[in-house]
Design an enzyme around this catalytic site. Structure first.
Site, PDB file in Angstrom:
ATOM      1  N   ASP A 184       0.866  -1.188   0.000  1.00 46.28           N
ATOM      2  CA  ASP A 184       0.000   0.000   0.000  1.00 46.28           C
ATOM      3  C   ASP A 184       0.896   1.230   0.000  1.00 46.28           C
ATOM      4  O   ASP A 184       2.127   1.110  -0.123  1.00 46.28           O
ATOM      5  CB  ASP A 184      -0.963  -0.014   1.207  1.00 46.28           C
ATOM      6  CG  ASP A 184      -2.296   0.648   0.843  1.00 46.28           C
ATOM      7  OD1 ASP A 184      -2.278   1.834   0.480  1.00 46.28           O
ATOM      8  OD2 ASP A 184      -3.335  -0.029   0.898  1.00 46.28           O
ATOM      9  N   HIS A 245      -2.847   3.068  -4.683  1.00 45.51           N
ATOM     10  CA  HIS A 245      -2.170   2.641  -3.451  1.00 45.51           C
ATOM     11  C   HIS A 245      -0.743   2.173  -3.722  1.00 45.51           C
ATOM     12  O   HIS A 245      -0.255   1.220  -3.100  1.00 45.51           O
ATOM     13  CB  HIS A 245      -2.979   1.538  -2.747  1.00 45.51           C
ATOM     14  CG  HIS A 245      -4.292   2.027  -2.220  1.00 45.51           C
ATOM     15  ND1 HIS A 245      -4.448   2.632  -1.001  1.00 45.51           N
ATOM     16  CD2 HIS A 245      -5.528   2.048  -2.793  1.00 45.51           C
ATOM     17  CE1 HIS A 245      -5.707   2.982  -0.813  1.00 45.51           C
ATOM     18  NE2 HIS A 245      -6.393   2.648  -1.895  1.00 45.51           N
ATOM     19  N   GLU A 302     -10.176   2.607  -5.166  1.00 45.73           N
ATOM     20  CA  GLU A 302      -9.871   4.011  -4.901  1.00 45.73           C
ATOM     21  C   GLU A 302      -8.892   4.636  -5.894  1.00 45.73           C
ATOM     22  O   GLU A 302      -8.166   5.566  -5.537  1.00 45.73           O
ATOM     23  CB  GLU A 302      -9.355   4.160  -3.460  1.00 45.73           C
ATOM     24  CG  GLU A 302     -10.410   3.749  -2.451  1.00 45.73           C
ATOM     25  CD  GLU A 302      -9.923   3.733  -1.003  1.00 45.73           C
ATOM     26  OE1 GLU A 302     -10.726   4.095  -0.138  1.00 45.73           O
ATOM     27  OE2 GLU A 302      -8.778   3.344  -0.740  1.00 45.73           O
TER      28      GLU A 302
HETATM   29  C1  ACM Z   1     -10.797  -0.460   0.786  1.00 48.94           C
HETATM   30  O1  ACM Z   1     -11.179  -0.376   1.965  1.00 48.94           O
HETATM   31  N1  ACM Z   1     -10.162   0.555   0.227  1.00 48.94           N
HETATM   32  C2  ACM Z   1     -11.030  -1.668   0.007  1.00 48.94           C
END
Ligand code: ACM
Length: 535
Positions: A184, A245, A302
């Protein structure tokens, strides 16, 4: 003092438990028929196999029995008492089992090693939780095949021992999917031989301290953990999050950076560069080689937080021109479809977050529905026939607090109390309009423990337990056999076990038993802001 109060309370609850006749097992089995009497311990705990089946499960059981001070060894099947394991094709579910405890013999029957393993877990729980083993016949099988838990080692790294301890308890409560969020913005936690800086540079930092010492799992450690999980019938699903991410990866290899914006700098991989696909395919190939399971999770969530940077990136612009794209969202689809092809080429099944539904991904993709406030994504996924795992933030994100006296963790118009985890999913099905036909596409459910505010083991434990017990029962036990009040009584045994294991759990009966641990001190602004950014 707290401990004394807790012990007294525990004893009272144990008595009450005895009085109502519930078997002290979590998750509660589907069918329990008790008989008069108890297993006569003078027959001992030696184990034999009626038909040479389940050798590994027998070894596992013998180790646990010996560790608890009950002498046990494998014996040949001329014995007529003790513990017998046998294969039985009449047990239909591969994870199902029949456990019959008689006065002279304990029998575990299953058609598959997983079922035999779960029969063993039930027996071990009864041995741990009962003064005498009651005569009983249990026929059991899970409601859902996917009973999962996600650990986020990217925001705060936990390490090999902590993962093994978690896997031990997951197995004890019959959870069978460990989703491992390994990459991440704040850290890359898996060694990739071809791109070593991913670990040695991307592994530096954590959510609370961007300069935290480098931490990652070597490939040798990953193999050790995969093997450990396998022995416990737990499949590991590695997640390499893309194309968003990606900040930690982009620190290590900026040449594949697709940019980001505002509080999400360097958030994406660059979909416009051909080299990005080679790079990510190489990474996925190494990861695929380490994990025996059939799934590869590549995130997909996201991306919106960084996608605007693509509008001004020359390589992305060249891709758009070449492909006649008018919108960067088409680049996201293009990127995902190429990576989906790569995952298929590796022989793995792709799994990703529910944003993938907007990209019309192939129907073989498995979807994790996480945005509880967007129930239409669940119904869309099920209507379209995608195999779907339920993990809505509310009530299954364990970074939300679990009690109204708690303040460290997410609280968004409510939080994720034990009761809600336990009640999930049936009342939600009714609210959302999930029909029985749609339910046939549900693989199961899992809880996700994002770790921004879990910087030490006390906080990890506190956010995990006892909610993970509730998740285990919701995922395993048919709704007709669930009862929260009974479950609360049975939690008393879990608490005794957690005390023995030094687990800093939230004691929902005596909240002062373990006060809420403080959250991390954010040493510097993290590379991604600690602001709550999830949409
Ligand atoms: C998430 O909580 N971004 C999958």
């Amino acid at each position: 003092m707290n401990r004394i109060i807790t012990s007294v309370l525990g004893a009272l609850i144990a008595l009450q438990l005895h009085a109502v006749g519930q078997l002290p097992v979590i998750p509660y089995p589907q069918s329990v028929v008790t008989a008069e009497g108890h297993y006569n311990v003078s027959h001992g705990f030696d184990v034999y196999s009626a038909d040479s089946a389940f050798v590994d499960e027998i070894d596992f059981l013998i180790d646990k029995l010996n560790a608890s001070g009950r002498n046990s060894r494998a014996v040949d099947n001329s014995r007529r008492c003790g513990i017998v394991m046998k294969s039985d094709v009449s047990v239909k579910s591969p994870e199902g089992y029949r456990l019959v405890i008689g006065k002279n013999k304990i029998e575990i029957a299953a058609s598959d090693a997983a079922g035999a393993f779960y029969g063993v877990q039930t027996l071990l729980q009864l041995l741990n939780n009962c003064r005498e083993l009651p005569c009983v016949t249990i026929n059991d099988e899970p409601r859902y095949g996917w009973r999962g838990y996600m650990r986020d080692d990217a925001r705060h790294f936990t390490g090999v021992e902590s993962v093994k301890n978690l896997l031990d308890l997951m197995a004890y409560y019959k959870l069978n999917r460990f989703h491992w969020h390994l990459t991440d913005g704040q850290g890359w936690r898996i060694e990739i031989k071809k791109y070593p800086k991913l670990a040695t540079v991307g592994g530096i930092g954590s959510h609370s301290d961007p300069d935290a010492p480098c931490a990652y799992y070597t490939q040798e450690e990953i193999r050790e953990i995969v093997d450990y999980a396998d022995k416990r019938h737990i499949m590991i699903i590695p997640e390499i999050d893309m194309p968003g991410h990606a900040t930690a990866a982009n620190r290590a290899y900026p040449e594949y950076n697709g940019g980001g914006e505002g509080i999400f700098p360097d958030f994406t991989f660059n979909p416009g560069k051909e080299e990005t696909y080679t790079y990510l395919s190489d990474i996925l190939a190494e990861v695929a080689g380490l994990f025996a399971g059939p799934y590869m999770h590549i995130g997909g969530d996201e991306v919106a937080y960084g996608i605007n940077a693509w509008k001004v990136d020359p390589d992305v612009n060249a891709l758009m021109k070449r492909e006649n794209f008018t919108d960067v969202k088409q680049c996201e689809r293009y990127f995902m479809n190429r990576m989906i092809g790569e995952v298929a080429h590796l022989g793995k099944t792709l799994i990703g977050w529910d944003e993938l539904l907007d990209l019309d991904v192939d129907k073989s993709t498995n979807i994790m529905w996480w945005r509880h406030d967007k129930p239409a994504y669940l119904t869309r996924s099920l209507d379209a026939g995608y195999t779907t795992v339920l993990c809505p933030r509310k009530p299954l994100y364990f970074d939300f607090v679990q009690h109204d006296s708690h303040s460290v963790g997410r609280i968004w118009d409510g939080f994720c109390p034990l009761e809600d985890v336990y009640a999930f999913p049936d009342p939600w099905f009714e609210n959302i309009g999930v029909t029985p036909e749609m339910q046939s596409h549900i693989a199961g459910m899992q809880a996700n423990a994002w770790s921004e505010l879990m910087h030490n083991s006390n906080r990890v434990d506190f956010m995990t337990w006892p909610r993970l017990c509730a998740l285990a029962e919701s995922a395993w036990t048919e709704p007709a056999n669930k009862n929260f009040k009974d479950f609360e009584l049975r939690l008393n045994d879990a608490y005794r076990l957690f005390d023995k294991l030094n687990i800093y759990y939230f004691d929902h009966r005596v909240p002062s038993h373990h006060p809420e641990p403080a959250g991390p001190v954010i040493k510097k602004m993290s590379r991604e802001s600690e602001t709550d950014y999830r949409d």
